[in-house]
Design a protein around this motif. Sequence first.
Motif, PDB file in Angstrom:
ATOM      1  N   VAL A 195       0.915  -1.311  -0.107  1.00 14.70           N
ATOM      2  CA  VAL A 195      -0.053   0.000   0.094  1.00 14.70           C
ATOM      3  C   VAL A 195       0.725   1.104   0.008  1.00 14.70           C
ATOM      4  N   ASP A 196       0.722   2.186  -1.047  1.00 12.76           N
ATOM      5  CA  ASP A 196       1.552   3.432  -1.226  1.00 12.76           C
ATOM      6  C   ASP A 196       0.771   4.219  -0.787  1.00 12.76           C
ATOM      7  N   VAL A 197       0.860   5.088   0.354  1.00 15.61           N
ATOM      8  CA  VAL A 197       0.295   6.263   0.898  1.00 15.61           C
ATOM      9  C   VAL A 197       1.011   7.654   0.414  1.00 15.61           C
ATOM     10  N   GLU A 198       0.502   8.691  -0.632  1.00 16.37           N
ATOM     11  CA  GLU A 198       1.015   9.601  -1.045  1.00 16.37           C
ATOM     12  C   GLU A 198       0.422  10.812  -0.115  1.00 16.37           C
ATOM     13  N   LEU A 199       1.135  11.606   0.566  1.00 15.04           N
ATOM     14  CA  LEU A 199       0.678  12.705   1.444  1.00 15.04           C
ATOM     15  C   LEU A 199       1.284  13.968   0.848  1.00 15.04           C
ATOM     16  N   LYS A 200       0.469  15.097   1.086  1.00 11.31           N
ATOM     17  CA  LYS A 200       0.915  16.135   0.213  1.00 11.31           C
ATOM     18  C   LYS A 200       2.027  16.591   1.186  1.00 11.31           C
ATOM     19  N   ASN A 201       3.048  17.113   0.418  1.00 12.59           N
ATOM     20  CA  ASN A 201       4.445  17.533   1.010  1.00 12.59           C
ATOM     21  C   ASN A 201       4.937  16.793   2.090  1.00 12.59           C
ATOM     22  N   ARG A 202       4.770  15.631   1.546  1.00 14.20           N
ATOM     23  CA  ARG A 202       5.535  14.450   2.485  1.00 14.20           C
ATOM     24  C   ARG A 202       6.034  13.599   1.764  1.00 14.20           C
ATOM     25  N   PRO A 203       7.137  12.875   2.097  1.00 15.02           N
ATOM     26  CA  PRO A 203       7.586  11.750   1.284  1.00 15.02           C
ATOM     27  C   PRO A 203       6.404  10.426   1.080  1.00 15.02           C
ATOM     28  N   LEU A 204       6.741   9.586   0.063  1.00 14.62           N
ATOM     29  CA  LEU A 204       5.868   8.636  -0.061  1.00 14.62           C
ATOM     30  C   LEU A 204       6.134   7.643   0.924  1.00 14.62           C
ATOM     31  N   THR A 205       4.964   6.916   1.502  1.00 22.68           N
ATOM     32  CA  THR A 205       5.239   5.633   2.522  1.00 22.68           C
ATOM     33  C   THR A 205       4.478   4.524   1.903  1.00 22.68           C
ATOM     34  N   THR A 206       5.269   3.397   2.354  1.00 25.87           N
ATOM     35  CA  THR A 206       4.825   2.136   1.700  1.00 25.87           C
ATOM     36  C   THR A 206       4.445   1.245   2.936  1.00 25.87           C
ATOM     37  N   HIS A 207       3.502   0.478   2.958  1.00 24.84           N
ATOM     38  CA  HIS A 207       3.217  -0.618   3.929  1.00 24.84           C
ATOM     39  C   HIS A 207       2.873  -1.952   3.398  1.00 24.84           C
TER      40      HIS A 207
END
Length: 275
Positions: A195-207
């Motif tokens: 699961v890739d979580v794209e957050l505004k003004n923050r780096p991509l995180t993957t779970h």
Amino acid sequence: LFEGVEGGMAKQQLSWSRWRFDGEVRWLRFFDNRLWLVIAYADGTYSCYVDLDETVDPAGHRPLLDRAIDFPECNYNSSESDNVSATYDSATGRTTFVLPYIPESEVVIVTRFDDPARKGQEIARSSSGQTLTALGNWTQSKLTIGCSYEFRYKFGPTYRQTRNQAGTKMIGDLTGRLQMRRWLINHINTGRYEVDVELKNRPLTTHVFEARLLNIDGNQLDSQGQYLDTGSFGFPIASKSTDFAVTLRSSHWLPVRVSGVTWEGTYTDRASRNH
């Protein structure tokens, strides 16, 4: 999405999908629930098909691989050109497989779920060539050989549900602020996905969700009994509902079946008198 109803199965939900093949599609046509294609690759032109009806055997699970070949059944029909050569060398203790085509991407060999000895195990992987080797004697095992491919699904925006002015249907509430805290993806008979979580003004995180847990419930490196899971996978968001995006993806051969999403958040509407 199919659900059991009185007298059989009923379709509850459907979606549009986009397919991308490594080769050039020259021709395609549906016959019942099977999609037949003629695809040209670098080493030749092949006739391929995709089974799209999951209700044929709802209890069964097939490895999800492109250009998949079932071994040793592929060698039974001499009129078809999908034979796989498998030779065991007792000196090295390895089995060598030769594919009937030159793969365009990574190739994986796995044991099928109906194999009585070892179910749902990966035994070999190669990123080049049509020859693979696996430790052990696999000449009499039920295997599936094919190429890895990526499945990707991007979820839509999340809103608090409310009724329209007429009270006839549910719509998304756009007046207030929904601060998302956490998501839970509900899955059924699923092996692995990211699961890739794209957050505004923050780096991509993957779970990463993985159904197999070593040293738990008897799972070991050479004998894993739990390869599918039904439940939920949670991960944090910590963002305004309109400032993030969630993408589920998987290039694994184990199945992925998502039934829905549950979220936790805080809703604030300063314009409402009832706040």
